[in-house]
Design an enzyme around this catalytic site. Structure first.
Site, mmCIF file in Angstrom:
data_model
loop_
_atom_site.group_PDB
_atom_site.id
_atom_site.type_symbol
_atom_site.label_atom_id
_atom_site.label_comp_id
_atom_site.label_asym_id
_atom_site.label_seq_id
_atom_site.Cartn_x
_atom_site.Cartn_y
_atom_site.Cartn_z
ATOM 1 N N GLY A 187 88.981 50.836 -6.982
ATOM 2 C CA GLY A 187 87.800 51.460 -6.404
ATOM 3 C C GLY A 187 87.289 52.621 -7.242
ATOM 4 C CB SER A 188 86.152 53.418 -9.862
ATOM 5 O OG SER A 188 86.043 52.059 -10.206
ATOM 6 N NE ARG A 189 78.662 57.947 -8.891
ATOM 7 C CZ ARG A 189 78.023 58.837 -8.148
ATOM 8 N NH1 ARG A 189 78.390 59.034 -6.904
ATOM 9 N NH2 ARG A 189 77.017 59.529 -8.645
#
Length: 221
Positions: A187-189
């Site tokens: 999970g990240s951006r």
């Protein structure tokens, strides 16, 4: 579909735990509570399949066009706004942010071809990836690539679950558009800082594919 090299150790450990857990379960629990052993098997299988899915690299037809800027990651566009970059450009840019959920493919790809002119890792917090301050306060890894059209800065940003950012670039390296440059676990951006005159080709809440979806076009193309 193939499995990313970053997943070999994690999947190997998970597979070992899966095997040992279920061997013990069916050896010592199933006689008295067979349904519980089945439940343990199903839940542990789901976890193992999730990990395999997380580290997947699907086969896809990649988009390569020097006049275009390609999405560096799978996910959903959560930010399109004008910001003042204080890290590298020291001026105004258009920031486009792509949120990557744990269900997305987590390979990160270069949005353009060119020379790596900046590469910097920053320690930081682990705010949720959609938090407005995650772009400047979270753990992140920034890369700037320059070519004949201009320079882009793009950032791998850790989220609340992401505890490891992998980046494979170095200053002076020549990189190819859509080639893999990094990976973020769980999970990240990814933020892309575009020039103000770039022609944006995505919209808020649009689901995009890394290496495939056109993010923007250079104004001087």
């Amino acid at each position: 579909m193939t499995i990313h090299k970053e997943g070999y150790r994690t999947i190997g450990i998970a597979a070992l735990i899966f095997g040992v857990l279920n061997l013990l379960s069916f050896s010592f629990i199933s006689a008295a509570a067979f349904w519980l052993s089945i439940l343990i098997f199903l839940l542990s299988l789901l976890v193992l399949l999730f990990l395999i899915s997380f580290f997947r690299i699907p086969e896809r037809l990649l988009t390569r066009n020097d006049n275009q800027i390609i999405c560096p990651a799978d996910g959903k566009v959560v930010v399109i706004e004008e910001i003042t970059d204080v890290e590298y450009f020291k001026d105004k840019r258009i920031q486009v942010s792509i949120f990557m959920s744990p269900a997305n493919v987590h390979v990160n790809r270069n949005p353009i071809s060119g020379e790596v002119v900046y590469n910097q890792y920053h320690k930081g917090k682990y705010l949720v990836a959609w938090h407005p301050k995650s772009s400047t306060e979270n753990e992140r890894w920034s890369v700037a690539v320059k070519n004949s059209h201009g320079t882009l800065l793009y950032k791998q940003i850790a989220g609340a679950l992401a505890k490891r950012i992998c980046n494979y670039t170095t200053v002076g390296q020549q990189v190819g558009q859509t080639d893999e440059y990094g990976f973020i676990k769980f999970g990240s951006r990814v933020d892309v800082l575009l020039p103000l005159d770039a022609v944006i080709k995505v919209s808020i809440d649009q689901v995009v594919k890394g290496g495939v979806t056109v993010l923007a076009e250079w104004a001087n193309a």
